[in-house]
Design a protein around this motif. Sequence first.
Motif, PDB file in Angstrom:
ATOM      1  N   GLY A   7      -4.622   1.189 -12.840  1.00 48.32           N
ATOM      2  CA  GLY A   7      -3.475   2.034 -12.512  1.00 48.32           C
ATOM      3  C   GLY A   7      -3.812   3.197 -11.607  1.00 48.32           C
ATOM      4  O   GLY A   7      -3.188   4.253 -11.711  1.00 48.32           O
ATOM      5  N   VAL A   8      -4.789   3.008 -10.701  1.00 44.54           N
ATOM      6  CA  VAL A   8      -5.177   4.122  -9.842  1.00 44.54           C
ATOM      7  C   VAL A   8      -4.112   4.381  -8.789  1.00 44.54           C
ATOM      8  O   VAL A   8      -3.512   3.459  -8.232  1.00 44.54           O
ATOM      9  CB  VAL A   8      -6.561   3.906  -9.176  1.00 44.54           C
ATOM     10  N   ALA A   9      -3.861   5.653  -8.559  1.00 42.71           N
ATOM     11  CA  ALA A   9      -2.910   6.093  -7.543  1.00 42.71           C
ATOM     12  C   ALA A   9      -3.438   7.397  -6.966  1.00 42.71           C
ATOM     13  O   ALA A   9      -4.219   8.104  -7.621  1.00 42.71           O
ATOM     14  CB  ALA A   9      -1.524   6.311  -8.151  1.00 42.71           C
ATOM     15  N   VAL A  10      -3.028   7.676  -5.756  1.00 46.59           N
ATOM     16  CA  VAL A  10      -3.377   8.945  -5.121  1.00 46.59           C
ATOM     17  C   VAL A  10      -2.096   9.544  -4.561  1.00 46.59           C
ATOM     18  O   VAL A  10      -1.408   8.922  -3.746  1.00 46.59           O
ATOM     19  CB  VAL A  10      -4.437   8.763  -4.004  1.00 46.59           C
ATOM     20  N   GLY A  15       3.096  13.273  -0.315  1.00 50.95           N
ATOM     21  CA  GLY A  15       3.661  12.062  -0.902  1.00 50.95           C
ATOM     22  C   GLY A  15       2.587  11.147  -1.466  1.00 50.95           C
ATOM     23  O   GLY A  15       1.461  11.571  -1.744  1.00 50.95           O
ATOM     24  N   THR A  16       2.929   9.889  -1.591  1.00 53.05           N
ATOM     25  CA  THR A  16       2.046   8.907  -2.194  1.00 53.05           C
ATOM     26  C   THR A  16       1.158   8.271  -1.127  1.00 53.05           C
ATOM     27  O   THR A  16       1.666   7.624  -0.202  1.00 53.05           O
ATOM     28  CB  THR A  16       2.865   7.816  -2.913  1.00 53.05           C
ATOM     29  N   ALA A  17      -0.134   8.450  -1.265  1.00 53.08           N
ATOM     30  CA  ALA A  17      -1.091   7.823  -0.353  1.00 53.08           C
ATOM     31  C   ALA A  17      -1.482   6.439  -0.854  1.00 53.08           C
ATOM     32  O   ALA A  17      -1.852   5.564  -0.070  1.00 53.08           O
ATOM     33  CB  ALA A  17      -2.336   8.700  -0.206  1.00 53.08           C
ATOM     34  N   LEU A  18      -1.406   6.239  -2.173  1.00 51.16           N
ATOM     35  CA  LEU A  18      -1.698   4.949  -2.789  1.00 51.16           C
ATOM     36  C   LEU A  18      -0.844   4.831  -4.041  1.00 51.16           C
ATOM     37  O   LEU A  18      -0.969   5.636  -4.962  1.00 51.16           O
ATOM     38  CB  LEU A  18      -3.185   4.840  -3.162  1.00 51.16           C
ATOM     39  N   GLY A  38      -0.584   1.034   6.361  1.00 54.22           N
ATOM     40  CA  GLY A  38      -0.003   2.209   5.726  1.00 54.22           C
ATOM     41  C   GLY A  38       0.188   2.083   4.225  1.00 54.22           C
ATOM     42  O   GLY A  38       0.673   3.005   3.579  1.00 54.22           O
ATOM     43  N   SER A  39      -0.215   0.951   3.648  1.00 60.95           N
ATOM     44  CA  SER A  39       0.004   0.744   2.213  1.00 60.95           C
ATOM     45  C   SER A  39      -1.081   1.367   1.341  1.00 60.95           C
ATOM     46  O   SER A  39      -0.960   1.349   0.120  1.00 60.95           O
ATOM     47  CB  SER A  39       0.124  -0.749   1.909  1.00 60.95           C
ATOM     48  N   GLY A  40      -2.120   1.899   1.945  1.00 53.76           N
ATOM     49  CA  GLY A  40      -3.152   2.573   1.167  1.00 53.76           C
ATOM     50  C   GLY A  40      -4.493   1.859   1.131  1.00 53.76           C
ATOM     51  O   GLY A  40      -5.322   2.161   0.283  1.00 53.76           O
ATOM     52  N   HIS A  41      -4.733   0.941   2.058  1.00 52.87           N
ATOM     53  CA  HIS A  41      -6.012   0.211   2.098  1.00 52.87           C
ATOM     54  C   HIS A  41      -7.217   1.150   2.071  1.00 52.87           C
ATOM     55  O   HIS A  41      -8.115   0.997   1.245  1.00 52.87           O
ATOM     56  CB  HIS A  41      -6.140  -0.626   3.386  1.00 52.87           C
ATOM     57  N   ILE A 186      -5.101  -9.100  -4.322  1.00 52.29           N
ATOM     58  CA  ILE A 186      -4.371  -8.023  -4.982  1.00 52.29           C
ATOM     59  C   ILE A 186      -3.427  -7.455  -3.929  1.00 52.29           C
ATOM     60  O   ILE A 186      -3.868  -7.044  -2.845  1.00 52.29           O
ATOM     61  CB  ILE A 186      -5.326  -6.902  -5.472  1.00 52.29           C
ATOM     62  N   ARG A 187      -2.147  -7.429  -4.207  1.00 50.73           N
ATOM     63  CA  ARG A 187      -1.160  -6.867  -3.269  1.00 50.73           C
ATOM     64  C   ARG A 187      -1.034  -5.367  -3.484  1.00 50.73           C
ATOM     65  O   ARG A 187      -0.865  -4.921  -4.613  1.00 50.73           O
ATOM     66  CB  ARG A 187       0.212  -7.521  -3.462  1.00 50.73           C
ATOM     67  N   ILE A 188      -1.146  -4.629  -2.398  1.00 44.50           N
ATOM     68  CA  ILE A 188      -0.959  -3.172  -2.498  1.00 44.50           C
ATOM     69  C   ILE A 188       0.174  -2.734  -1.599  1.00 44.50           C
ATOM     70  O   ILE A 188       0.643  -3.461  -0.771  1.00 44.50           O
ATOM     71  CB  ILE A 188      -2.259  -2.386  -2.160  1.00 44.50           C
TER      72      ILE A 188
END
Length: 188
Positions: A7-10, A15-18, A38-41, A186-188
């Motif tokens: 559940g990692v997010a940044v 706003g949301t970077a990941l 732009g999805s956070g790779h 894994i889809r991000i």
Amino acid sequence: MEIQADGVAVRTRRGTALAPVTVTLTSGDVVALSGPPGSGHTVLSLVLAGRMRPTEGAVRIDGRADQRALAKAVRLVSDQAPFGPEPSLPLSVTVAEALHLTGRPAHRDDVRRWLDGLDGDARTDATATERLIPLLTRIAASTPGVAAVVVDAPRSANDWDAMRAIADQGVAIAVNTHADAPVDTIRI
């Protein structure tokens, strides 16, 4: 070895970077991290490599949330500034730098041995990133103590056979891509 990003997010002030994502890397696996630009790779790559802390969730290596152990066990290979190779330099300089950073001899003969697997024009073509990324991944993966390599090269890391051969040596490989991949994704 297992790296579990749960559940990692940044999130930043902008706003949301990941967005929240869960990824598991196990020795010998090749995993694609797929999503549009732009999805956070890159952010996910930095989190998995222990170079950035998530604002949500946790990353564990063999069940322990240990940022220092994670940073030692995971290498980042990138084709993007500021982490990637300088395009104006010959491949030999980039390979010498990679060898030096992994504590290996980086003399002319050492570099030549690593470059021997590339075809003739790739040895001198500074734009041959698609051939360089698997080579840099091999160098990173063969570093003592390294258990995983995260490849942040969505436009140039498409040599899945090379990535599989590296993973077969017991190292986990995670590759960012914008396209479909012939591996677990894994889809991000």
